[in-house]
Design a protein around this motif. Sequence first.
Motif, short mmCIF file in Angstrom:
data_model
loop_
_atom_site.label_atom_id
_atom_site.label_comp_id
_atom_site.label_asym_id
_atom_site.label_seq_id
_atom_site.Cartn_x
_atom_site.Cartn_y
_atom_site.Cartn_z
N UNK A 113 41.84 44.45 54.86
CA UNK A 113 43.11 43.39 54.10
C UNK A 113 44.01 44.87 52.93
N UNK A 114 44.83 44.65 52.83
CA UNK A 114 45.90 44.99 52.15
C UNK A 114 45.89 45.12 50.63
N UNK A 115 46.10 46.18 49.82
CA UNK A 115 46.15 45.39 48.34
C UNK A 115 45.94 43.96 47.72
N UNK A 116 45.26 43.61 46.87
CA UNK A 116 44.58 42.36 46.30
C UNK A 116 45.04 42.42 44.78
N UNK A 117 45.80 42.96 44.76
CA UNK A 117 46.18 42.98 43.28
C UNK A 117 44.90 43.54 42.39
N UNK A 118 43.64 44.38 42.44
CA UNK A 118 42.43 44.37 41.29
C UNK A 118 41.47 45.49 41.42
N UNK A 119 43.04 46.79 41.70
CA UNK A 119 43.05 47.76 42.07
C UNK A 119 42.20 47.96 40.64
N UNK A 120 41.88 47.93 38.82
CA UNK A 120 41.27 48.15 38.35
C UNK A 120 39.80 48.31 38.82
N UNK A 121 39.98 47.39 39.84
CA UNK A 121 38.00 46.95 39.59
C UNK A 121 37.69 47.73 41.04
#
Length: 159
Positions: free
Chosen positions: A122-130
């Motif tokens: 999948x593409x970015x799931x909005x948890x890039x910091x982790x």
Amino acid sequence: MEIAFNKEELEQVEKMKSHYPSQQSALMPVLWLAQKKFGWISTELMTYIAELLHLPFSEVEGVVSFYSMYFKKPMGRYHIQVCTNISCMLHDGESIFEHISNKLGIKNMERTDDGCFSLEEVECMGACGGAPMIAINENYYENVDMNFIDDLLEKLHKN
Ligand code: FES
């Protein structure tokens, strides 16, 4: 399994419909509810939802085929999503995807023979910091490594 919502689910549908000015706008949340119950969106299920919301079948089918979050075939009891977008890619996201793919013997959007797992890149799931992160069903797992994933899959497989 009979393709129909139960009384409580039908009440949820009515509530969803009341949030929007048209039945059409409730389509996406109703499809999501349906997928949670039945695991994927079959032709039979699209027909049922079209009738329920008084929409043409083609409109329901159009939405289901456009959005990748709606499954067009049965997926595993545990659906694993591996992010390989930029932050996760820089933290080995692609190797993690390969690792899981090899371990389970399935490729993108495939399901294991026992129906336990399915896999999706999948593409970015909005948890890039982790990053790197994966999601299994609705749970996010961040800063994962191969050992953590191996343990987790083993645990889930026993459930
Ligand atoms: S890049 Fe993976 S969660 Fe954003």
